[in-house]
Design a protein around this motif. Structure first.
Motif, PDB file in Angstrom:
ATOM      1  N   ASP A 263       0.871  -1.165   0.000  1.00  0.00           N
ATOM      2  CA  ASP A 263       0.000   0.000   0.000  1.00  0.00           C
ATOM      3  C   ASP A 263       0.913   1.222   0.000  1.00  0.00           C
ATOM      4  O   ASP A 263       1.329   1.699   1.050  1.00  0.00           O
ATOM      5  CB  ASP A 263      -0.908   0.022   1.242  1.00  0.00           C
ATOM      6  N   GLU A 264       1.284   1.645  -1.180  1.00  0.00           N
ATOM      7  CA  GLU A 264       2.242   2.734  -1.373  1.00  0.00           C
ATOM      8  C   GLU A 264       3.578   2.386  -0.723  1.00  0.00           C
ATOM      9  O   GLU A 264       4.353   1.614  -1.288  1.00  0.00           O
ATOM     10  CB  GLU A 264       1.695   4.068  -0.849  1.00  0.00           C
ATOM     11  N   HIS A 265       3.871   2.892   0.487  1.00  0.00           N
ATOM     12  CA  HIS A 265       5.190   2.680   1.080  1.00  0.00           C
ATOM     13  C   HIS A 265       5.244   1.537   2.084  1.00  0.00           C
ATOM     14  O   HIS A 265       6.325   1.200   2.570  1.00  0.00           O
ATOM     15  CB  HIS A 265       5.662   3.966   1.778  1.00  0.00           C
ATOM     16  N   THR A 266       4.115   0.958   2.412  1.00  0.00           N
ATOM     17  CA  THR A 266       4.081  -0.085   3.443  1.00  0.00           C
ATOM     18  C   THR A 266       3.452  -1.368   2.897  1.00  0.00           C
ATOM     19  O   THR A 266       2.798  -1.358   1.856  1.00  0.00           O
ATOM     20  CB  THR A 266       3.276   0.372   4.675  1.00  0.00           C
ATOM     21  N   PHE A 267       3.654  -2.462   3.635  1.00  0.00           N
ATOM     22  CA  PHE A 267       3.016  -3.715   3.256  1.00  0.00           C
ATOM     23  C   PHE A 267       1.518  -3.668   3.532  1.00  0.00           C
ATOM     24  O   PHE A 267       1.066  -2.995   4.462  1.00  0.00           O
ATOM     25  CB  PHE A 267       3.621  -4.878   4.048  1.00  0.00           C
ATOM     26  N   LYS A 268       0.758  -4.391   2.739  1.00  0.00           N
ATOM     27  CA  LYS A 268      -0.647  -4.608   3.052  1.00  0.00           C
ATOM     28  C   LYS A 268      -0.739  -5.431   4.338  1.00  0.00           C
ATOM     29  O   LYS A 268       0.247  -5.995   4.807  1.00  0.00           O
ATOM     30  CB  LYS A 268      -1.327  -5.342   1.904  1.00  0.00           C
TER      31      LYS A 268
END
Length: 281
Positions: free
Chosen positions: A209-214
């Motif tokens: 999710d953009e810069h982070t993991f789902k």
């Protein structure tokens, strides 16, 4: 294996711990996504450079971004002041890009007490946390870590060929669908287009999710759509073994075990005319 992520909140609360070693595993070369470009050097305080493209790459190997040898890893990790009992925290300046590669390297070398900062530097900056303009350059004392390479966590092309003959082994490719199906050219000269026959495509952007993991639940759903229901072992590949570690880490977060990195990945497979290639499903 430990849950592989820590939050920026956790890092901020633990940054001054004496047993904590913070590593910046950012890479100069970013392929497969639009790179975040910084107009000035910026780092999380106390970070030491983890050089994936030099110090921790076997430059004598014909493969791009080859895993270091056990001796090389031990020597360079000790230079960074890493001990056998250190808690190693890794981030990169793209959010989640090259830090999972460094994390898997530590796992394969037997140092499980290693974690990635979810969201990395972009999330740290978005939260307006303290930064510095330089990395920690030298360590007063050498560390005592000793890498012990677990060869079953990394494979080469000959190993993968044998793996794919096993009924319950799946291969997953983190490259874009265009590269996977051969409708876009490869970025490296002399590398064929297409993919390993029988492999499945999971572009690494689909686990983020953009810069982070789902979330773990979201990732479980992603892999349920990607992996055969009876697969017991999964081999992950990409262009050169970097972004494969993103989807490998996502699989760990989702609860999958028996994960393997194809270190040479498509740069190795696609440049070897003796190995089969396909562009079809």
């Amino acid at each position: 294996m430990n849950f592989p992520l820590v939050t920026t909140d956790w890092l901020a609360d633990n940054l001054t711990r004496k047993d904590l070693v913070l590593l910046d595993a950012s890479m100069v070369t970013v392929i497969g996504r639009e790179p975040i470009v910084y107009d000035r050097p910026v780092f999380i305080p106390g970070a030491r450079k983890f050089d994936l493209e030099g110090d921790f790459c076997d430059l004598s190997s014909p493969m791009v971004h080859a895993f270091p040898t056990e001796e090389q890893f031990t020597r360079e990790a000790r230079k960074l002041g890493i001990n056998a009992d250190s808690t190693v925290i890794i981030y990169d300046n793209q959010g989640v890009y090259s830090s999972p590669r460094a994390w898997w390297m530590f796992q394969a070398m037997g140092h499980e007490n290693t974690f990635v900062v979810d969201g990395g530097l972009p999330k740290w900056l978005a939260e307006k946390r303290e930064t510095v303009s330089s990395l920690v350059q030298e360590q007063a004392e050498s560390g005592n870590i000793r890498g012990v390479f677990h060869s079953g966590m990394v494979c080469d092309s000959s190993c993968l060929l044998k793996e794919l003959e096993a009924v319950r082994v799946a291969a997953v490719d983190a490259r874009s669908s265009e590269r996977f199906f051969g409708t876009a050219p490869e970025p490296r000269e002399g590398v064929r287009s297409g993919h390993i026959p029988g492999s499945r495509n999971l572009p690494f952007s689909q686990v983020l999710d953009e810069h982070t993991f789902k979330s773990a639940e979201q990732l479980k759903a992603v892999f349920a759509r990607t992996l055969p229901v009876d697969s017991e072992r999964t081999v992950f590949s990409c262009g050169s073994g970097i972004t494969a570690c993103i989807i490998l880490m996502a699989a760990v977060i989702a609860g999958y075990k028996n994960n393997v990195l194809y270190d040479g990945s498509w740069a190795d497979w696609g440049s070897n005319p003796s190995l089969p290639v396909t562009t079809s499903e």
